[in-house]
Design an enzyme around this catalytic site. Sequence first.
Site, short mmCIF file in Angstrom:
data_model
loop_
_atom_site.label_atom_id
_atom_site.label_comp_id
_atom_site.label_asym_id
_atom_site.label_seq_id
_atom_site.Cartn_x
_atom_site.Cartn_y
_atom_site.Cartn_z
N LYS A 111 48.47 48.08 29.91
CA LYS A 111 48.80 46.78 30.48
C LYS A 111 49.65 46.02 29.46
O LYS A 111 49.23 45.80 28.32
CB LYS A 111 47.51 46.00 30.78
CG LYS A 111 47.75 44.67 31.45
CD LYS A 111 46.42 43.96 31.72
CE LYS A 111 45.84 43.28 30.52
NZ LYS A 111 46.52 42.08 30.02
N LEU A 169 52.04 39.74 34.15
CA LEU A 169 52.84 38.51 34.14
C LEU A 169 51.99 37.29 34.48
O LEU A 169 52.44 36.17 34.30
CB LEU A 169 54.00 38.65 35.13
CG LEU A 169 54.92 39.87 34.91
CD1 LEU A 169 55.94 39.98 36.03
CD2 LEU A 169 55.61 39.76 33.55
N LYS A 170 50.81 37.50 34.99
CA LYS A 170 49.93 36.39 35.45
C LYS A 170 50.75 35.34 36.19
O LYS A 170 50.73 34.14 35.88
CB LYS A 170 49.16 35.78 34.31
CG LYS A 170 48.09 36.72 33.79
CD LYS A 170 46.85 35.97 33.34
CE LYS A 170 45.83 36.94 32.79
NZ LYS A 170 46.32 37.74 31.66
N PRO A 219 38.71 42.96 32.34
CA PRO A 219 38.93 42.68 30.92
C PRO A 219 37.74 41.97 30.30
O PRO A 219 36.91 41.40 31.00
CB PRO A 219 40.16 41.75 30.94
CG PRO A 219 40.01 41.00 32.22
CD PRO A 219 39.28 41.90 33.20
N GLY A 220 37.72 41.98 28.95
CA GLY A 220 36.68 41.26 28.22
C GLY A 220 35.80 42.18 27.39
O GLY A 220 34.84 41.72 26.77
N ALA A 271 36.41 42.66 21.96
CA ALA A 271 36.65 41.39 21.25
C ALA A 271 36.02 40.20 21.95
O ALA A 271 35.61 39.24 21.30
CB ALA A 271 38.16 41.17 21.08
#
Length: 226
Positions: A34, A64-65, A173-174, A177
């Site tokens: 990504k 690109l959100k 995601p997540g 980190a």
Amino acid sequence: MGSNPMGLIVALDSPDRGFEGLVEDLCGVVDGFKLGLPLLMGRGPGYAAELRSRCREGIWIADLKLADIGHVMKLTTSLVVDHVDAVIAHGFVGVKGALGELKEFLESRGRKLIVVASMSHPGAEEVYDKALPLILDAIEELGPWGVVAPATRPHVTTSIRERLGPRVAIVSPGVGAQGAEPGAALCAGADYEIVGRLIVSSPDPRSAALAVREAQRRRLASCGRG
Ligand code: O7M
């Protein structure tokens, strides 16, 4: 979906780092890459093609959100559409005059749309969680290839899976980190976990990716999805 319950996508975000060697090292080990906005802005959209030439396998996603009118989202997407398989947009902009036009454009180019349903950071509770039913209405109407749901809040991912059913891909995601453990989102119903810093900031990204895969496998076995 669900056919690949151990999906792993690596997030490449840093604008000032060359990722060519890392992509070659991880090619075949992970299920895709990504490319974040800092990277694409820092290096230019053509860098997606340069990286992809190092690994022809897996899914390549431009994160690109997008959150704009359809016309402008299509202009932005046109800069990178030839180099990736999928593009990410926010769900809250709605379908008419926005995501509907973007989806049509992407499908005309043989590309996939991934829509953010919710996010992984704590502030997602302030707005995103409250808007989730409306965003999921829009996503159901739209029928994108995939949606983004948080690994950090697995109950949200599970509710998104229950609402949208098995046909949509969930990317989550997540992990690392931001605190979620590898495999937790897969157990909650996701198809792919997105991992950035845990892998890319490691001195040995290939070993880190293999360790994430092994942790996913163990977690999936323990939740009965493996
Ligand atoms: O593993 P990290 O924390 O280093 O990176 C996480 C990646 O996932 C990074 O590229 C973020 O932009 C992305 N991401 C989130 O962290 N949270 C979200 O809610 C959504 C995303 C994302 O990929 O949206 C499409």
